[in-house]
Design a protein around this motif. Structure first.
Motif, PDB file in Angstrom:
ATOM      1  N   LEU A   1       0.845  -1.193   0.000  1.00  0.00           N
ATOM      2  CA  LEU A   1       0.000   0.000   0.000  1.00  0.00           C
ATOM      3  C   LEU A   1       0.881   1.243   0.000  1.00  0.00           C
ATOM      4  CD1 LEU A   1      -2.784  -0.790   2.603  1.00  0.00           C
ATOM      5  CD2 LEU A   1      -3.084  -0.462   0.146  1.00  0.00           C
ATOM      6  N   GLU A   2       1.901   1.196   0.817  1.00  0.00           N
ATOM      7  CA  GLU A   2       2.865   2.300   0.835  1.00  0.00           C
ATOM      8  C   GLU A   2       4.089   1.896   1.644  1.00  0.00           C
ATOM      9  OE1 GLU A   2       1.859   5.851   3.010  1.00  0.00           O
ATOM     10  OE2 GLU A   2       1.192   4.741   4.748  1.00  0.00           O
ATOM     11  N   TYR A   3       5.179   2.616   1.431  1.00  0.00           N
ATOM     12  CA  TYR A   3       6.355   2.492   2.297  1.00  0.00           C
ATOM     13  C   TYR A   3       6.451   3.749   3.141  1.00  0.00           C
ATOM     14  CZ  TYR A   3       8.044  -1.212  -0.788  1.00  0.00           C
ATOM     15  OH  TYR A   3       8.168  -2.367  -1.516  1.00  0.00           O
ATOM     16  N   ASN A   4       6.936   3.571   4.380  1.00  0.00           N
ATOM     17  CA  ASN A   4       7.269   4.719   5.198  1.00  0.00           C
ATOM     18  C   ASN A   4       8.734   4.635   5.583  1.00  0.00           C
ATOM     19  OD1 ASN A   4       4.639   5.881   5.223  1.00  0.00           O
ATOM     20  ND2 ASN A   4       4.015   4.299   6.663  1.00  0.00           N
ATOM     21  N   CYS A   5       9.295   5.801   5.882  1.00  0.00           N
ATOM     22  CA  CYS A   5      10.752   5.875   6.087  1.00  0.00           C
ATOM     23  C   CYS A   5      11.109   5.892   7.567  1.00  0.00           C
ATOM     24  CB  CYS A   5      11.295   7.123   5.398  1.00  0.00           C
ATOM     25  SG  CYS A   5      10.646   8.659   6.061  1.00  0.00           S
ATOM     26  N   ARG A   6      10.311   5.214   8.394  1.00  0.00           N
ATOM     27  CA  ARG A   6      10.411   5.345   9.866  1.00  0.00           C
ATOM     28  C   ARG A   6       9.659   4.190  10.489  1.00  0.00           C
ATOM     29  NH1 ARG A   6       5.120   6.359  10.557  1.00  0.00           N
ATOM     30  NH2 ARG A   6       4.141   6.991   8.636  1.00  0.00           N
ATOM     31  N   PHE A   7       9.690   4.090  11.799  1.00  0.00           N
ATOM     32  CA  PHE A   7       8.885   3.089  12.483  1.00  0.00           C
ATOM     33  C   PHE A   7       7.442   3.585  12.546  1.00  0.00           C
ATOM     34  CE2 PHE A   7      10.465  -0.742  14.731  1.00  0.00           C
ATOM     35  CZ  PHE A   7       9.237  -1.367  14.890  1.00  0.00           C
ATOM     36  N   GLY A   8       6.507   2.664  12.718  1.00  0.00           N
ATOM     37  CA  GLY A   8       5.092   3.034  12.806  1.00  0.00           C
ATOM     38  C   GLY A   8       4.736   3.502  14.204  1.00  0.00           C
ATOM     39  N   ASP A   9       3.722   4.325  14.275  1.00  0.00           N
ATOM     40  CA  ASP A   9       3.173   4.779  15.539  1.00  0.00           C
ATOM     41  C   ASP A   9       1.668   4.571  15.439  1.00  0.00           C
ATOM     42  OD1 ASP A   9       2.461   6.043  17.852  1.00  0.00           O
ATOM     43  OD2 ASP A   9       3.625   7.867  17.478  1.00  0.00           O
ATOM     44  N   PRO A  10       1.065   3.634  16.108  1.00  0.00           N
ATOM     45  CA  PRO A  10       1.505   2.974  17.342  1.00  0.00           C
ATOM     46  C   PRO A  10       2.189   1.616  17.191  1.00  0.00           C
ATOM     47  CG  PRO A  10      -0.811   2.493  17.005  1.00  0.00           C
ATOM     48  CD  PRO A  10      -0.364   3.326  15.827  1.00  0.00           C
ATOM     49  N   GLU A  11       2.585   1.184  16.006  1.00  0.00           N
ATOM     50  CA  GLU A  11       3.146  -0.177  15.889  1.00  0.00           C
ATOM     51  C   GLU A  11       4.409  -0.380  16.734  1.00  0.00           C
ATOM     52  OE1 GLU A  11       2.015   1.655  13.351  1.00  0.00           O
ATOM     53  OE2 GLU A  11       1.512   0.420  11.612  1.00  0.00           O
ATOM     54  N   ALA A  12       5.201   0.685  16.915  1.00  0.00           N
ATOM     55  CA  ALA A  12       6.434   0.549  17.707  1.00  0.00           C
ATOM     56  C   ALA A  12       6.126   0.107  19.134  1.00  0.00           C
ATOM     57  CB  ALA A  12       7.194   1.881  17.730  1.00  0.00           C
ATOM     58  N   GLN A  13       4.954   0.528  19.647  1.00  0.00           N
ATOM     59  CA  GLN A  13       4.654   0.260  21.055  1.00  0.00           C
ATOM     60  C   GLN A  13       4.524  -1.243  21.326  1.00  0.00           C
ATOM     61  OE1 GLN A  13       3.989   2.919  19.299  1.00  0.00           O
ATOM     62  NE2 GLN A  13       2.825   4.477  20.383  1.00  0.00           N
ATOM     63  N   PRO A  14       3.685  -2.003  20.579  1.00  0.00           N
ATOM     64  CA  PRO A  14       3.681  -3.451  20.821  1.00  0.00           C
ATOM     65  C   PRO A  14       4.985  -4.112  20.381  1.00  0.00           C
ATOM     66  CG  PRO A  14       2.178  -2.894  19.029  1.00  0.00           C
ATOM     67  CD  PRO A  14       2.607  -1.607  19.649  1.00  0.00           C
ATOM     68  N   ALA A  15       5.637  -3.602  19.344  1.00  0.00           N
ATOM     69  CA  ALA A  15       6.870  -4.246  18.863  1.00  0.00           C
ATOM     70  C   ALA A  15       7.928  -4.300  19.957  1.00  0.00           C
ATOM     71  CB  ALA A  15       7.413  -3.508  17.635  1.00  0.00           C
ATOM     72  N   VAL A  16       8.147  -3.177  20.644  1.00  0.00           N
ATOM     73  CA  VAL A  16       9.257  -3.158  21.613  1.00  0.00           C
ATOM     74  C   VAL A  16       8.983  -4.053  22.823  1.00  0.00           C
ATOM     75  CG1 VAL A  16      10.008  -0.850  20.921  1.00  0.00           C
ATOM     76  CG2 VAL A  16       8.492  -1.105  22.901  1.00  0.00           C
ATOM     77  N   MET A  17       7.719  -4.390  23.059  1.00  0.00           N
ATOM     78  CA  MET A  17       7.412  -5.297  24.170  1.00  0.00           C
ATOM     79  C   MET A  17       7.777  -6.736  23.826  1.00  0.00           C
ATOM     80  SD  MET A  17       6.037  -3.312  26.457  1.00  0.00           S
ATOM     81  CE  MET A  17       4.921  -4.129  27.601  1.00  0.00           C
ATOM     82  N   MET A  18       8.022  -6.983  22.538  1.00  0.00           N
ATOM     83  CA  MET A  18       8.259  -8.358  22.080  1.00  0.00           C
ATOM     84  C   MET A  18       9.745  -8.682  21.894  1.00  0.00           C
ATOM     85  SD  MET A  18       5.269  -9.816  21.736  1.00  0.00           S
ATOM     86  CE  MET A  18       5.709 -11.260  20.769  1.00  0.00           C
TER      87      MET A  18
END
Ligand code: AMP
Ligand code: GLY
Length: 446
Positions: A297-314
């Motif tokens: 759908l698209e690329y972004n040049c950074r981490f996602g917000d809020p995706e970073a929040q669950p990611a760092v818990m893992m």
């Protein structure tokens, strides 16, 4: 001992700093400008500078006019590593600026490489050249051309109008028919300008894949994450920056994540390199699982917000070492391992968001929730008034939980914490301060 500087002030930046601080080599994480949550972290400190009247005030590192002062600070404080959270400073050339000053331990793409997010036409062209599946699209530079494209490309399934440049996730109109698109086109042009991509409408579940790139290769984080952009349960209501996220997302198992990384992320970075743009930083692929397979759908040049929040818990370990290795050109040494189980983040937003809302309400329940194991409240739009934490933005908190047992456990813990904060804040203010979705993670349990 190392000092790291995080640029930005939202939930993503709080989460990135929280993860980086887990490394025993890191003894301080500075934030410019951060938020009350980042300042309260054990190793965390928000950067303050003196204003004209000599008073210490927060320092916003995302603003272009502050890049020079920021680079001075990095030299003075012997900062080991700078991590840029949001897209705007990247597009504005923060990495180019630091590199020109001789500082290369800044993690993020140059302005030219950030065009992968900031210029939908550039990104569509690269995908086309690299053979990466995407929606059929046509770039139109005038509204007349867009009208003609809509008439030519619309099918009974509908059509999509997408602004060419950065719009904070709001410049996409998904239309049910060509007629609807024609009637929305002028409204879109008035809000986001006449340059648009007219795109085929795709159908399927969406998920995000993240990778760490050093410009030559990409190491994927082998966990897919699902964001929830619409405001209301069941994906109804207006689009927002993201109302919650969880991972791993059921729609894409680790094999599918590897496929996305190998076929849709690595070839992109190679194609960019061929064109003279080295993409260094977090690469974010927004993917839709169509009947024909995954498409971008698209690329972004950074981490996602809020995706970073669950990611760092893992993550088993923090993000400091992988980012540091990428900056040293040792990406082959990077291996980001995940814990078993799942994580879920519920965004608590100001009542009224994404339209207008009041600010300044004291937030209750934070202390109680902070004692809970495997629960972390990441701050975004919070402020400090009379030493009290108050609401200060649209998306206020990212209440995030991890469970080794899986998604149901993570969801239960996160919503239990949300309930405590909702109730305590309601009691403090006598009004409903927050809104949140009640179904974050449900797609993973269906
Ligand atoms: P984007 O900012 O390009 O990721 O688009 C924002 C949202 O619009 C996506 O998460 C999708 O829900 C929707 N969208 C974008 N492009 C398309 C498309 N070609 N077909 C269907 N939905 C789309
Ligand atoms: N969660 C959507 C974004 O970061 O763009």
């Amino acid at each position: 001992m190392k000092k790291v500087l995080i640029i930005g002030s939202g939930g993503r930046e709080h989460a990135l700093g929280y993860s980086i601080a887990q490394d025993s080599e890191v003894d301080e994480v500075l934030y410019a400008k951060g938020n009350p949550g980042t300042d309260a972290e054990k190793k965390g400190k928000n950067v303050k500078v003196k204003d004209d009247s000599g008073e210490l005030v927060a320092f916003d590192g995302t603003k272009k006019e502050n890049f020079e002062k920021l680079a001075d600070l990095v030299e003075k404080e012997s900062i080991d590593m700078v991590v840029v959270g949001p897209e705007q400073p990247l597009v504005d050339g923060i990495v180019d600026f630091f590199n020109e000053r001789g500082y290369d331990r800044i993690f993020g793409p140059t302005s030219g490489a950030a065009d992968i997010e900031a210029d939908k036409s550039y990104s569509s062209d690269i995908m086309y050249r690299a053979g990466i599946p995407q929606a059929e699209s046509m770039l139109c530079t005038t509204t007349d051309a867009a009208e003609a494209a809509i008439k030519k490309m619309a099918t009974p399934k509908g059509i999509v109008i997408k602004a060419r440049g950065l719009t904070g996730g709001k410049g996409v109109y998904v239309c049910d028919s060509g007629e609807e698109a024609l009637s929305k086109l002028h409204e879109h042009a008035a809000a986001y300008g006449p340059e648009v991509l007219i795109s085929e409408r795709l159908f399927g579940q969406e998920f995000s894949v993240f990778g760490i790139s050093d410009g030559g290769s990409v190491v994927p984080l082998e966990m897919s994450i699902q964001d929830h952009k619409p405001l209301l349960d069941g994906d109804e209501g207006p689009n927002t920056g993201g109302m919650g996220a969880y991972g791993p997302a059921k729609v894409a198992d680790p094999a599918m994540v590897r496929k996305v990384a190998n076929e849709m992320m690595a070839p992109l970075v190679w194609e960019m390199q061929k064109g003279g743009e080295e993409f260094k930083g977090f690469l974010y692929a927004a993917v839709i699982m169509t009947e024909e397979g995954p498409k971008i759908l698209e690329y972004n040049c950074r981490f996602g917000d809020p995706e970073a929040q669950p990611a760092v818990m893992m993550f088993k370990d923090g993000l400091y070492k992988p980012i540091s290795a990428a900056l040293d050109g040792k990406l082959d040494e990077v291996n980001v391992e995940f814990k078993p189980g799942a994580s879920c983040c519920i965004v608590m937003a100001s009542n009224g968001y994404p339209a207008s809302y009041e600010k300044g309400f004291p937030i209750g329940g934070l202390k109680e929730v902070s004692k809970r194991r495997d629960v972390k409240v990441f701050h975004a739009g919070t402020g400090l008034e009379d030493k009290k934490i108050v609401t200060a933005g649209g998306r206020v908190l990212g209440v995030t939980a991890y469970s080794a047992k899986g998604l149901e456990g993570a969801q239960d813990k996160a919503y239990a914490a949300v309930d405590v904060i909702m109730k305590a804040t309601r009691e403090l203010n006598d009004v409903e301060v927050f809104v949140h979705r009640n179904d974050i993670g449900d797609k993973g349990l269906e």
